[in-house]
Design an enzyme around this catalytic site. Structure first.
Site, PDB file in Angstrom:
ATOM      1  CB  SER A  94     -13.184   5.398  -0.383  1.00 20.02           C
ATOM      2  OG  SER A  94     -13.430   6.263  -1.765  1.00 20.02           O
ATOM      3  CB  SER A  97     -14.126   8.080  -4.425  1.00 14.21           C
ATOM      4  OG  SER A  97     -12.836   7.866  -4.803  1.00 14.21           O
ATOM      5  CE  LYS A 114      -5.400   2.269  -7.695  1.00 13.57           C
ATOM      6  NZ  LYS A 114      -4.645   3.497  -7.653  1.00 13.57           N
ATOM      7  CG  ASP A 116      -3.995   6.353 -10.081  1.00 14.79           C
ATOM      8  OD1 ASP A 116      -4.947   7.015  -9.495  1.00 14.79           O
ATOM      9  OD2 ASP A 116      -3.992   5.160  -9.956  1.00 14.79           O
ATOM     10  N   GLY A 124       7.011   0.502  -7.290  1.00 11.95           N
ATOM     11  CA  GLY A 124       5.770  -0.230  -7.352  1.00 11.95           C
ATOM     12  C   GLY A 124       4.742   0.177  -8.323  1.00 11.95           C
ATOM     13  CB  ALA A 181       2.192   4.223  -6.273  1.00 11.97           C
ATOM     14  CG  ASN A 197      12.253   0.675  -5.528  1.00 13.11           C
ATOM     15  OD1 ASN A 197      11.528   1.434  -4.748  1.00 13.11           O
ATOM     16  ND2 ASN A 197      12.362  -0.494  -5.600  1.00 13.11           N
ATOM     17  NE  ARG A 198      12.413  -1.090   0.766  1.00 16.80           N
ATOM     18  CZ  ARG A 198      11.499  -1.217   1.560  1.00 16.80           C
ATOM     19  NH1 ARG A 198      11.592  -0.670   2.571  1.00 16.80           N
ATOM     20  NH2 ARG A 198      10.536  -1.981   1.041  1.00 16.80           N
ATOM     21  N   PRO A 212      16.873  -1.616  -6.213  1.00 18.78           N
ATOM     22  CG  PRO A 212      19.269  -1.510  -6.076  1.00 18.78           C
ATOM     23  CD  PRO A 212      17.975  -1.692  -5.351  1.00 18.78           C
ATOM     24  CE1 TYR A 267      -5.671  10.783  -0.128  1.00 22.94           C
ATOM     25  CE2 TYR A 267      -6.346  11.498   1.692  1.00 22.94           C
ATOM     26  CZ  TYR A 267      -6.385  10.896   0.735  1.00 22.94           C
ATOM     27  OH  TYR A 267      -7.600  10.232   0.461  1.00 22.94           O
TER      28      TYR A 267
HETATM   29  P1  ATR Z   1       2.312   0.584  -4.607  1.00 26.43           P
HETATM   30  O1  ATR Z   1       1.286  -0.275  -5.403  1.00 26.43           O
HETATM   31  O2  ATR Z   1       1.678   1.411  -3.483  1.00 26.43           O
HETATM   32  O3  ATR Z   1       3.232   1.181  -5.074  1.00 26.43           O
HETATM   33  P2  ATR Z   1       4.063  -1.605  -3.894  1.00 26.43           P
HETATM   34  O4  ATR Z   1       3.885  -2.050  -5.144  1.00 26.43           O
HETATM   35  O5  ATR Z   1       4.105  -2.529  -2.836  1.00 26.43           O
HETATM   36  O6  ATR Z   1       2.789  -0.587  -3.475  1.00 26.43           O
HETATM   37  O7  ATR Z   1       5.503  -0.802  -3.965  1.00 26.43           O
HETATM   38  C1  ATR Z   1       5.845  -0.047  -2.740  1.00 26.43           C
HETATM   39  C2  ATR Z   1       6.988   0.894  -3.188  1.00 26.43           C
HETATM   40  O8  ATR Z   1       7.365   1.605  -1.915  1.00 26.43           O
HETATM   41  C3  ATR Z   1       8.217   0.065  -3.609  1.00 26.43           C
HETATM   42  O9  ATR Z   1       8.834   0.812  -4.550  1.00 26.43           O
HETATM   43  C4  ATR Z   1       8.973  -0.043  -2.185  1.00 26.43           C
HETATM   44  O10 ATR Z   1      10.147  -0.356  -2.189  1.00 26.43           O
HETATM   45  P3  ATR Z   1      10.691  -1.723  -2.655  1.00 26.43           P
HETATM   46  O11 ATR Z   1      10.490  -2.182  -3.948  1.00 26.43           O
HETATM   47  O12 ATR Z   1      12.224  -1.735  -2.394  1.00 26.43           O
HETATM   48  O13 ATR Z   1       9.961  -2.538  -1.639  1.00 26.43           O
HETATM   49  C5  ATR Z   1       8.670   1.241  -1.577  1.00 26.43           C
HETATM   50  N1  ATR Z   1       8.973   1.510   0.023  1.00 26.43           N
HETATM   51  C6  ATR Z   1       7.963   0.757   0.860  1.00 26.43           C
HETATM   52  N2  ATR Z   1       8.541   1.169   2.366  1.00 26.43           N
HETATM   53  C7  ATR Z   1       9.698   1.881   2.147  1.00 26.43           C
HETATM   54  C8  ATR Z   1      10.480   2.539   2.909  1.00 26.43           C
HETATM   55  N3  ATR Z   1      10.349   2.372   4.170  1.00 26.43           N
HETATM   56  N4  ATR Z   1      11.626   3.149   2.243  1.00 26.43           N
HETATM   57  C9  ATR Z   1      11.879   3.040   1.020  1.00 26.43           C
HETATM   58  N5  ATR Z   1      10.865   2.555   0.070  1.00 26.43           N
HETATM   59  C10 ATR Z   1       9.800   1.856   0.576  1.00 26.43           C
END
Ligand code: ATR
Length: 271
Positions: free
Chosen positions: A15, A17, A66, A102, A129, A131, A151-152, A154, A217
Protein backbone atom coordinates in the site's frame (compact mmCIF):
# COMPACT_ATOMS: atom_id res chain seq x y z
CA UNK A 1 -0.71 13.18 21.87
CA UNK A 2 -0.13 12.07 18.28
CA UNK A 3 -3.41 11.00 16.61
CA UNK A 4 -3.33 7.51 15.12
CA UNK A 5 -4.59 6.48 11.69
CA UNK A 6 -3.97 3.45 9.48
CA UNK A 7 -5.01 1.57 6.37
CA UNK A 8 -6.42 -1.94 6.81
CA UNK A 9 -6.42 -4.57 4.07
CA UNK A 10 -5.24 -8.02 3.07
CA UNK A 11 -2.72 -7.97 1.46
CA UNK A 12 -1.42 -4.57 2.59
CA UNK A 13 2.40 -4.62 2.32
CA UNK A 14 2.47 -2.73 -1.00
CA UNK A 15 0.00 0.00 0.00
CA UNK A 16 1.17 3.50 -0.84
CA UNK A 17 -1.26 5.07 1.65
CA UNK A 18 1.25 5.40 4.56
CA UNK A 19 3.63 7.30 2.29
CA UNK A 20 0.86 9.53 0.93
CA UNK A 21 -0.53 10.40 4.36
CA UNK A 22 2.93 10.98 5.83
CA UNK A 23 3.49 13.53 3.06
CA UNK A 24 0.10 15.16 3.71
CA UNK A 25 0.86 15.38 7.45
CA UNK A 26 4.30 16.87 6.84
CA UNK A 27 2.94 19.37 4.34
CA UNK A 28 0.07 20.56 6.57
CA UNK A 29 1.97 20.32 9.88
CA UNK A 30 -0.57 17.87 11.37
CA UNK A 31 0.59 15.74 14.30
CA UNK A 32 -0.47 12.23 13.27
CA UNK A 33 0.84 8.76 12.57
CA UNK A 34 -0.41 6.54 9.75
CA UNK A 35 0.51 2.87 9.49
CA UNK A 36 -0.55 -0.20 7.49
CA UNK A 37 -2.41 -3.02 9.25
CA UNK A 38 -2.80 -6.51 7.84
CA UNK A 39 -6.15 -7.90 9.03
CA UNK A 40 -6.83 -11.65 8.87
CA UNK A 41 -9.49 -12.40 6.24
CA UNK A 42 -11.88 -13.48 9.00
CA UNK A 43 -10.77 -10.85 11.49
CA UNK A 44 -11.65 -7.44 10.10
CA UNK A 45 -14.22 -6.51 12.77
CA UNK A 46 -11.84 -7.48 15.60
CA UNK A 47 -8.98 -5.51 14.00
CA UNK A 48 -11.13 -2.40 13.83
CA UNK A 49 -12.37 -2.79 17.40
CA UNK A 50 -8.82 -3.15 18.71
CA UNK A 51 -7.67 -0.07 16.83
CA UNK A 52 -10.64 1.97 18.06
CA UNK A 53 -10.17 0.82 21.68
CA UNK A 54 -6.52 1.76 21.55
CA UNK A 55 -7.58 5.35 20.79
CA UNK A 56 -7.25 5.29 16.98
CA UNK A 57 -8.98 8.18 15.21
CA UNK A 58 -9.63 6.80 11.76
CA UNK A 59 -8.97 4.07 9.22
CA UNK A 60 -8.79 3.67 5.50
CA UNK A 61 -10.18 0.36 4.34
CA UNK A 62 -9.04 -1.45 1.23
CA UNK A 63 -9.45 -4.80 -0.55
CA UNK A 64 -11.22 -7.03 0.45
CA UNK A 65 -12.90 -5.30 3.39
CA UNK A 66 -14.77 -2.32 1.95
CA UNK A 67 -18.15 -4.04 2.02
CA UNK A 68 -17.63 -5.35 5.52
CA UNK A 69 -16.74 -1.84 6.64
CA UNK A 70 -20.00 -0.62 5.07
CA UNK A 71 -21.93 -3.17 7.14
CA UNK A 72 -20.03 -2.36 10.29
CA UNK A 73 -20.25 1.44 10.34
CA UNK A 74 -22.80 2.93 12.74
CA UNK A 75 -23.55 5.81 10.37
CA UNK A 76 -22.95 6.30 6.64
CA UNK A 77 -22.69 9.19 4.20
CA UNK A 78 -25.09 9.08 1.25
CA UNK A 79 -22.27 8.27 -1.15
CA UNK A 80 -21.09 5.36 1.02
CA UNK A 81 -24.66 4.14 1.40
CA UNK A 82 -25.11 4.01 -2.39
CA UNK A 83 -21.64 2.60 -3.01
CA UNK A 84 -22.36 -0.21 -0.52
CA UNK A 85 -18.69 0.13 0.32
CA UNK A 86 -16.67 2.20 2.81
CA UNK A 87 -13.04 3.22 2.40
CA UNK A 88 -12.88 5.73 5.26
CA UNK A 89 -13.85 5.21 8.89
CA UNK A 90 -13.84 7.92 11.52
CA UNK A 91 -13.99 7.11 15.24
CA UNK A 92 -15.63 9.76 17.38
CA UNK A 93 -17.53 9.59 20.69
CA UNK A 94 -17.70 5.79 20.48
CA UNK A 95 -19.34 6.00 17.03
CA UNK A 96 -17.95 4.61 13.77
CA UNK A 97 -18.90 6.77 10.80
CA UNK A 98 -18.30 5.42 7.30
CA UNK A 99 -17.68 7.30 4.08
CA UNK A 100 -16.46 6.50 0.59
CA UNK A 101 -14.02 8.95 -0.98
CA UNK A 102 -13.18 6.89 -4.09
CA UNK A 103 -15.67 8.58 -6.43
CA UNK A 104 -14.83 12.06 -5.18
CA UNK A 105 -11.15 11.22 -5.73
CA UNK A 106 -11.81 10.10 -9.29
CA UNK A 107 -13.87 13.20 -10.11
CA UNK A 108 -11.29 15.49 -8.56
CA UNK A 109 -8.47 13.86 -10.50
CA UNK A 110 -10.40 14.25 -13.77
CA UNK A 111 -11.52 17.83 -13.12
CA UNK A 112 -8.62 19.41 -11.28
CA UNK A 113 -5.57 17.46 -12.44
CA UNK A 114 -6.56 16.43 -15.95
CA UNK A 115 -8.63 19.60 -16.52
CA UNK A 116 -11.55 17.74 -18.04
CA UNK A 117 -15.08 18.91 -17.20
CA UNK A 118 -17.71 16.17 -16.94
CA UNK A 119 -20.77 18.37 -17.26
CA UNK A 120 -22.74 17.62 -20.42
CA UNK A 121 -20.29 14.87 -21.42
CA UNK A 122 -21.02 11.33 -22.58
CA UNK A 123 -19.42 9.00 -20.01
CA UNK A 124 -18.90 5.26 -20.32
CA UNK A 125 -18.05 3.21 -17.22
CA UNK A 126 -16.83 -0.32 -17.88
CA UNK A 127 -17.55 -2.78 -15.07
CA UNK A 128 -20.38 -3.22 -12.59
CA UNK A 129 -18.56 -4.47 -9.48
CA UNK A 130 -17.66 -2.61 -6.31
CA UNK A 131 -15.19 -0.28 -8.02
CA UNK A 132 -17.82 0.91 -10.52
CA UNK A 133 -20.57 1.23 -7.92
CA UNK A 134 -18.30 3.37 -5.75
CA UNK A 135 -17.89 6.10 -8.36
CA UNK A 136 -21.36 6.35 -9.91
CA UNK A 137 -22.96 8.93 -7.60
CA UNK A 138 -20.05 11.43 -7.73
CA UNK A 139 -19.95 11.04 -11.55
CA UNK A 140 -23.71 11.63 -11.86
CA UNK A 141 -23.43 14.67 -9.60
CA UNK A 142 -21.28 16.25 -12.33
CA UNK A 143 -24.40 16.24 -14.56
CA UNK A 144 -23.08 14.36 -17.57
CA UNK A 145 -25.35 14.24 -20.66
CA UNK A 146 -25.36 10.46 -20.33
CA UNK A 147 -23.68 7.75 -18.28
CA UNK A 148 -23.54 4.28 -19.80
CA UNK A 149 -22.42 1.24 -17.79
CA UNK A 150 -21.17 -1.76 -19.78
CA UNK A 151 -20.46 -5.11 -18.19
CA UNK A 152 -19.49 -8.62 -19.28
CA UNK A 153 -22.43 -9.85 -17.20
CA UNK A 154 -25.00 -7.28 -18.39
CA UNK A 155 -27.53 -8.03 -15.64
CA UNK A 156 -25.20 -6.43 -13.06
CA UNK A 157 -25.03 -3.24 -15.14
CA UNK A 158 -28.82 -3.17 -15.47
CA UNK A 159 -29.10 -3.52 -11.68
CA UNK A 160 -26.87 -0.49 -11.23
CA UNK A 161 -28.99 1.42 -13.76
CA UNK A 162 -32.06 0.72 -11.65
CA UNK A 163 -30.37 1.70 -8.40
CA UNK A 164 -28.93 4.96 -9.72
CA UNK A 165 -31.75 6.06 -12.08
CA UNK A 166 -32.99 8.61 -9.56
CA UNK A 167 -29.64 10.45 -9.69
CA UNK A 168 -29.31 11.08 -13.44
CA UNK A 169 -29.37 9.74 -16.98
CA UNK A 170 -27.87 6.26 -16.54
CA UNK A 171 -28.19 3.05 -18.57
CA UNK A 172 -26.67 -0.40 -18.19
CA UNK A 173 -25.99 -3.10 -20.77
CA UNK A 174 -23.39 -5.25 -22.51
CA UNK A 175 -20.33 -4.30 -24.60
CA UNK A 176 -21.86 -5.33 -27.93
CA UNK A 177 -24.58 -2.69 -27.43
CA UNK A 178 -21.92 0.03 -27.56
CA UNK A 179 -21.23 -0.55 -31.26
CA UNK A 180 -21.71 2.66 -33.23
CA UNK A 181 -21.72 4.87 -30.10
CA UNK A 182 -19.09 7.35 -28.96
CA UNK A 183 -18.11 8.72 -25.55
CA UNK A 184 -16.09 11.72 -24.34
CA UNK A 185 -14.82 9.94 -21.21
CA UNK A 186 -14.29 6.17 -21.00
CA UNK A 187 -13.49 4.82 -17.52
CA UNK A 188 -12.23 1.29 -16.86
CA UNK A 189 -13.62 0.20 -13.48
CA UNK A 190 -13.19 -3.52 -14.20
CA UNK A 191 -10.45 -5.62 -12.66
CA UNK A 192 -9.46 -6.90 -16.13
CA UNK A 193 -6.08 -5.09 -16.09
CA UNK A 194 -5.06 -7.27 -13.13
CA UNK A 195 -5.24 -10.29 -15.43
CA UNK A 196 -3.57 -8.39 -18.29
CA UNK A 197 -6.89 -8.47 -20.13
CA UNK A 198 -9.19 -6.02 -21.81
CA UNK A 199 -13.02 -5.85 -21.79
CA UNK A 200 -14.54 -6.54 -25.26
CA UNK A 201 -14.91 -2.85 -26.09
CA UNK A 202 -15.80 -1.79 -29.66
CA UNK A 203 -12.83 0.16 -31.08
CA UNK A 204 -14.98 3.09 -32.22
CA UNK A 205 -16.17 4.26 -28.77
CA UNK A 206 -13.54 6.97 -28.35
CA UNK A 207 -14.99 10.34 -29.48
CA UNK A 208 -12.69 13.09 -30.69
CA UNK A 209 -10.78 14.51 -27.72
CA UNK A 210 -11.75 11.51 -25.56
CA UNK A 211 -10.23 10.91 -22.11
CA UNK A 212 -9.50 7.23 -21.42
CA UNK A 213 -9.13 6.58 -17.68
CA UNK A 214 -8.06 3.31 -16.05
CA UNK A 215 -8.78 3.17 -12.31
CA UNK A 216 -5.91 0.66 -12.03
CA UNK A 217 -2.31 1.80 -12.16
CA UNK A 218 1.07 0.24 -12.62
CA UNK A 219 4.23 0.52 -14.64
CA UNK A 220 3.54 1.44 -18.27
CA UNK A 221 0.14 1.46 -19.98
CA UNK A 222 -2.56 -0.98 -18.89
CA UNK A 223 -4.06 -3.12 -21.70
CA UNK A 224 -7.07 -0.78 -21.78
CA UNK A 225 -4.95 2.37 -22.07
CA UNK A 226 -2.84 0.82 -24.83
CA UNK A 227 -6.05 -0.07 -26.70
CA UNK A 228 -7.43 3.46 -26.18
CA UNK A 229 -4.24 5.03 -27.46
CA UNK A 230 -4.31 2.84 -30.54
CA UNK A 231 -7.93 3.75 -31.27
CA UNK A 232 -7.79 7.50 -31.01
CA UNK A 233 -8.21 8.53 -27.35
CA UNK A 234 -6.66 12.00 -26.99
CA UNK A 235 -5.80 11.77 -23.28
CA UNK A 236 -4.80 8.77 -21.17
CA UNK A 237 -4.70 8.50 -17.37
CA UNK A 238 -4.22 5.70 -14.88
CA UNK A 239 -5.56 5.55 -11.32
CA UNK A 240 -2.54 7.00 -9.51
CA UNK A 241 -4.12 10.46 -9.39
CA UNK A 242 -7.36 8.96 -8.06
CA UNK A 243 -5.41 7.12 -5.35
CA UNK A 244 -3.86 10.35 -4.08
CA UNK A 245 -7.08 12.35 -4.42
CA UNK A 246 -9.18 9.82 -2.47
CA UNK A 247 -6.51 9.90 0.23
CA UNK A 248 -6.67 13.71 0.31
CA UNK A 249 -10.43 13.54 0.67
CA UNK A 250 -10.07 11.12 3.63
CA UNK A 251 -7.42 13.36 5.18
CA UNK A 252 -9.83 16.29 4.85
CA UNK A 253 -12.64 14.31 6.52
CA UNK A 254 -10.41 13.47 9.46
CA UNK A 255 -8.44 16.67 9.88
CA UNK A 256 -10.50 19.44 8.22
CA UNK A 257 -7.46 20.47 6.15
CA UNK A 258 -7.06 19.88 2.42
CA UNK A 259 -3.50 18.87 1.49
CA UNK A 260 -1.91 19.68 -1.85
CA UNK A 261 -1.99 16.63 -4.06
CA UNK A 262 0.10 17.64 -7.09
CA UNK A 263 3.52 17.26 -5.38
CA UNK A 264 2.50 13.88 -3.95
CA UNK A 265 1.31 12.60 -7.35
CA UNK A 266 4.59 13.81 -8.88
CA UNK A 267 6.58 12.07 -6.13
CA UNK A 268 4.78 8.75 -6.65
CA UNK A 269 5.19 8.96 -10.42
CA UNK A 270 8.93 9.30 -9.99
CA UNK A 271 9.26 6.31 -7.58
P1 ATR B 1 -14.25 -4.73 -7.87
O1 ATR B 1 -14.65 -4.57 -6.45
O2 ATR B 1 -12.80 -4.54 -8.15
O3 ATR B 1 -15.13 -3.96 -8.81
P2 ATR B 1 -15.70 -7.13 -8.55
O4 ATR B 1 -16.89 -6.69 -7.76
O5 ATR B 1 -15.26 -8.55 -8.51
O6 ATR B 1 -14.41 -6.31 -8.14
O7 ATR B 1 -15.96 -6.70 -10.07
C1 ATR B 1 -15.03 -6.88 -11.07
C2 ATR B 1 -15.56 -6.24 -12.35
O8 ATR B 1 -14.60 -6.41 -13.39
C3 ATR B 1 -16.85 -6.85 -12.86
O9 ATR B 1 -17.60 -5.86 -13.52
C4 ATR B 1 -16.32 -7.90 -13.84
O10 ATR B 1 -17.26 -8.28 -14.82
P3 ATR B 1 -18.38 -9.42 -14.45
O11 ATR B 1 -19.40 -8.75 -13.58
O12 ATR B 1 -18.93 -9.82 -15.76
O13 ATR B 1 -17.62 -10.52 -13.74
C5 ATR B 1 -15.20 -7.12 -14.46
N1 ATR B 1 -14.17 -7.95 -15.11
C6 ATR B 1 -13.20 -8.68 -14.51
N2 ATR B 1 -12.40 -9.26 -15.41
C7 ATR B 1 -12.86 -8.90 -16.64
C8 ATR B 1 -12.47 -9.17 -17.99
N3 ATR B 1 -11.40 -9.93 -18.25
N4 ATR B 1 -13.19 -8.61 -18.98
C9 ATR B 1 -14.26 -7.83 -18.72
N5 ATR B 1 -14.69 -7.53 -17.47
C10 ATR B 1 -14.00 -8.06 -16.44
Amino acid sequence: MTDRYAVVGNPIAHSKSPLIHAEFARQTGQDLSYTAILAPLDGFAATIRDFQQAGGKGLNVTVPFKQEAWQLASSLSERAQLAQAVNTLKFEDGEISGDNTDGAGLVRDIRENLKVSLEGKRILVMGAGGAARGVLLPLLEQRPAELAIANRTPGRAVELQQQFAAYGQVEGGDYAGLAGRQFDVVINATSSSLQGELPPLPAGVFAEGCLAYDMMYGKGLTPFLAFAQEHGAAQLADGLGMLVEQAAESFFLWRGVRPETAPVIAMLKSC
